[in-house]
Design a protein around this motif. Sequence first.
Motif, PDB file in Angstrom:
ATOM      1  N   ALA A 290       1.203  -0.984  -0.279  1.00 58.17           N
ATOM      2  CA  ALA A 290      -0.172  -0.206   0.085  1.00 58.17           C
ATOM      3  C   ALA A 290       0.757   1.189   0.018  1.00 58.17           C
ATOM      4  O   ALA A 290       0.641   2.574  -0.867  1.00 58.17           O
ATOM      5  N   ALA A 291       2.354   1.460   0.666  1.00 59.95           N
ATOM      6  CA  ALA A 291       2.690   2.195   0.969  1.00 59.95           C
ATOM      7  C   ALA A 291       3.682   2.571  -0.973  1.00 59.95           C
ATOM      8  O   ALA A 291       3.685   3.780  -1.272  1.00 59.95           O
ATOM      9  N   ALA A 292       3.871   1.575  -1.024  1.00 62.77           N
ATOM     10  CA  ALA A 292       4.775   1.856  -2.405  1.00 62.77           C
ATOM     11  C   ALA A 292       3.208   2.252  -3.337  1.00 62.77           C
ATOM     12  O   ALA A 292       3.839   2.793  -4.544  1.00 62.77           O
ATOM     13  N   ARG A 293       2.210   1.877  -3.162  1.00 62.57           N
ATOM     14  CA  ARG A 293       0.912   1.922  -4.184  1.00 62.57           C
ATOM     15  C   ARG A 293       1.206   4.204  -4.058  1.00 62.57           C
ATOM     16  O   ARG A 293       1.429   4.755  -4.833  1.00 62.57           O
ATOM     17  N   ARG A 294       1.111   4.333  -3.223  1.00 68.40           N
ATOM     18  CA  ARG A 294       0.381   5.355  -2.646  1.00 68.40           C
ATOM     19  C   ARG A 294       1.683   6.472  -2.579  1.00 68.40           C
ATOM     20  O   ARG A 294       2.153   7.409  -3.860  1.00 68.40           O
ATOM     21  N   ILE A 295       2.892   6.010  -3.082  1.00 62.30           N
ATOM     22  CA  ILE A 295       4.215   6.569  -3.452  1.00 62.30           C
ATOM     23  C   ILE A 295       4.679   7.096  -4.482  1.00 62.30           C
ATOM     24  O   ILE A 295       4.658   8.605  -5.199  1.00 62.30           O
ATOM     25  N   ILE A 296       4.111   6.053  -5.523  1.00 62.15           N
ATOM     26  CA  ILE A 296       3.863   6.264  -6.584  1.00 62.15           C
ATOM     27  C   ILE A 296       2.610   7.297  -7.577  1.00 62.15           C
ATOM     28  O   ILE A 296       3.699   7.913  -7.950  1.00 62.15           O
ATOM     29  N   THR A 297       1.655   6.994  -7.097  1.00 66.33           N
ATOM     30  CA  THR A 297       0.542   7.030  -7.646  1.00 66.33           C
ATOM     31  C   THR A 297       0.115   8.659  -6.903  1.00 66.33           C
ATOM     32  O   THR A 297       0.251   9.719  -7.521  1.00 66.33           O
ATOM     33  N   GLU A 298       0.742   8.929  -5.947  1.00 69.60           N
ATOM     34  CA  GLU A 298       1.181  10.025  -5.055  1.00 69.60           C
ATOM     35  C   GLU A 298       2.014  10.988  -6.076  1.00 69.60           C
ATOM     36  O   GLU A 298       1.877  12.207  -6.428  1.00 69.60           O
ATOM     37  N   LEU A 299       3.513  10.805  -6.600  1.00 72.81           N
ATOM     38  CA  LEU A 299       4.293  11.208  -7.227  1.00 72.81           C
ATOM     39  C   LEU A 299       3.654  11.794  -8.373  1.00 72.81           C
ATOM     40  O   LEU A 299       4.357  13.067  -8.904  1.00 72.81           O
ATOM     41  N   ALA A 300       3.129  10.335  -9.492  1.00 74.89           N
ATOM     42  CA  ALA A 300       2.255  10.373 -10.360  1.00 74.89           C
ATOM     43  C   ALA A 300       1.669  12.459 -10.526  1.00 74.89           C
ATOM     44  O   ALA A 300       1.417  12.553 -11.445  1.00 74.89           O
ATOM     45  N   ARG A 301       0.666  11.945  -9.420  1.00 72.44           N
ATOM     46  CA  ARG A 301      -0.296  13.228  -8.885  1.00 72.44           C
ATOM     47  C   ARG A 301       0.281  14.378  -8.987  1.00 72.44           C
ATOM     48  O   ARG A 301      -0.237  15.132 -10.145  1.00 72.44           O
TER      49      ARG A 301
END
Lengths: 464, 233
Positions: free
Chosen positions: A88-99
Amino acid sequence: MNRGGGLTDRIRRAIKDPVLPGNVLRATNTSLKKRDETVAERPDWEDLRERAAKVKDHVLANLDRYLAEFVENARLRGAHVHFAKDAAAARRIITELARRKGATRILKAKSMATEEVELNQAFTARGFTPLETDLGEFIVQLRDEPPSHITAPALHCSAEQIRDLFAREGVTDGRAPTDRRELATWLSLSARAHLRDRLLEADLGITGANFLVAETGTVALIENEGNIRLTVTSTPVTVSLVGIDKLLPKLTDLATMLPLLTRSATGQRMTSYFQLISGALDEHHIVLLDNGRIDALRDPENREILRCIRCGACMNVCPVYRTVGGHAYGWTYPGPIGSLLSPLWRGRGEDHQLPFLSSLCGACTDICPVKIPIHEHLLRMRREAVSAGRRGIPERLAFRIFRYVMQRPGLYRRAARITKRLLPAAARAGLLRRWTDTRAAPQPAPRSFKEMWREDGPRFSKDP
Amino acid sequence: MRVALFVPCFVDVLKPGVAVAVCRVLSRLGHDVIYPEGQTCCGQPALNAGFHRDATCLARRLLDLLAKADPDAVVSPSGSCVLALRTAMEGDHHLLERVFEFSQFLTDRLGVTDIGAKFTGRVTWHDACHPLRELRIREGPRRLLQAVQGLELVEMEPSDECCGFGGTFAVKAPLVSTGMGERKLKAIEDSGAAFVSSTESSCLMQIEGLLEKRGSAVRPIHLAEILGGGAHE
C-alpha cells in the motif's frame, strides 16, 4: 486463464486448458536448452554459484548497513530515495508522485515488484493505466491477466494466440505470415511500431531493477528489447520500485551476478541492453520495497531464500510448473521459489499450501544459480506448517495412527493383510479415486516378502 | 560380508519380488544375506508431509532394529527410503554410513558392475529424483545394465524429470501428479524400449499405473529384477 478461484480450481483449469500445457512445455524446454548450452561454456560455473551465494548471504546479514550506504550514495548522485514498508505504501508513494507531476501518460518497463504491489490496478483506479512496454508484459496486459513467469511473462501463450490477440486489439493489420519463425518476428515488429509513438510521448516512466549497488547508489537493469532504455530516457521523471533484497555491495559483484542471471534466465551470455543508472536521469525516484522481506529475514533460516536473483530457471525446470504454468500458483512469484516467497512475503491462508505442491524432486535446487536449497526449504516449511498446527485434523490423526501402527510390527502385518484384502474392493467402490481415476490400482502380491522369507528364504540364495 | 536387507513397506506388500531379487544378487556375489524381522516403514510419508518427529521416531526404530543384527552393510532396493532415514535422523545414527541403496552398494561399495546376469530386451532407464540428486546415482545403474548379457540400454529424453509420484503428493495433487507422469510416459514410449527400469519401486508403481491405464505394452521392472533374474529372464 487468470488467477481466480482456489488453488485446486486453478490447477484443474490450467491442466484442462487445450493449449496451455503445450505452450508452457515448449517455452520452458527452449529456455532450458539454451541455458544448458551457455552454462556449459563456463567451466567456472560452480565457483560463480558459490561466490554469488556468499555475496548475497553477506548482504542479507548486513542489510541495514548496505541499505544506508545505498541511500547515501544514490542521494549524492541526485536520486530521490523513498522507503515503502508495504504494498500500500509503494502504491501511495508512486501514484502520489504521478499526481504531483500531473503525469497521465505512464510507461512501465518489466517489473515483478510492481506486479507484487499491484501498481497498475492502483493507477487504473485513478483513471489512467500505465502502458506496458515489454513485449511479454504488453501481451498479458492486453489479455487482462498477470504475468505467468517472472522473466517470460507471456510464456503460456502461443504465437497463434498472440496473433489473434493482436489482430483483435488492432496492434497488427494485414495478413500474418504462416511460418512460425516469421510470425514471431512479425508480431514483435508490429508491437514495436504500435508502442513506439506512445513511448516517445510519455511523462512518467516506471521500472523495477535487477540489482542495486550500494557503493555507487546504482540501479542496474538488463533487458533485450530496448524498452527500458526508452522508458527511462524519454520521460522527464523515472521511478524505480525495487525490493531491498536486490542489494549488492560493490559494482564488481555484478561481474559475478550477471553471467549467472542471464545464462540461467534466457541462456544468453549477456542481454542486448545493460543499464547502470547512477544519477544520469533528469529526475529519478527510487522506491525501496520491504513488503515482508525484513520480517522474513528475522528468521535466519530464511536468508538463503532471499538470495534469489529472479532468473526463473527453477520454474523452467520444475515438473509441477511445467505441468500447470504460473497462474495456478496464485501470486506474482510462481514455481518452486514462489512457493517459498508467497508464504513468506504475502502469507495468506492459501499461500501456506504451496510448499506442499511439490514432489520434492530437487531439480530446482540443482539449477539455482545462487545455490538456494529450494526443496529443502519446501520441506522445512511443511514441518513448520505442522508444528504451527496449520494442517487439518484428519491429516494429523492419520499420521498419529500411522506412527502407532508402524511402531508395532504385529499390527503392521495385520494392517498389511487387511489392506491387501480390501484394496481391490476399495478400488471398485471408488474409494481410491485420487489414484485410480488416472492410474491402474497397484496389485498386492499374493505373499508379502516377510512371508516369502519365512517360507522360502534359504532358496533365495540359490541360483534360480 | 554380512548384509542385512532393509525392505521398504510397500516393497514388502506390493513388490516382494524386488526384495527377493536383491537377495539373489547379493547371495550370488557370495554375501551372507539376513533379513532382520520386525521391519515396518522408514517414516518417509511422515517426513515429506512435515511430521518430522513421527518420521524420526520411525527412522530410529528401524535403524536400531537393523543395528541389532550387527550387519557389515544394510542394503535396500530404494534410494528414496535410504535418503529418508538420513534426512529424518539428520545424519545422526551410527548405522547410517553402512546403509546403501542397492545399485550404489554394488558399484561403489563392492566395485562390481558385471554380475553375470542375462536379460533379453530393450530397456530404458528412469533416473529417480532422490537417488539422482541426493545420492548422486547416475552412471552406476547404467554400467550395471550395460554389463547384462542380451540387454540393450536406450536412453529416454529426458531421463531425469520427475515421474510425478512424490509419495502422498500423488494423491494430494492427483491431476498434477498425472500430468507429470504422462510426460514421463511419452519419454518412455518415444525411447522405443520394451521395459522401463529404475532403482525405485515407488516411481515404477506410478509408471505402471499409468502404463496399464493406457494399455501400453511397455513393462516396468526394477533394476534388481533384471540383475537377479526374474520373470523375464
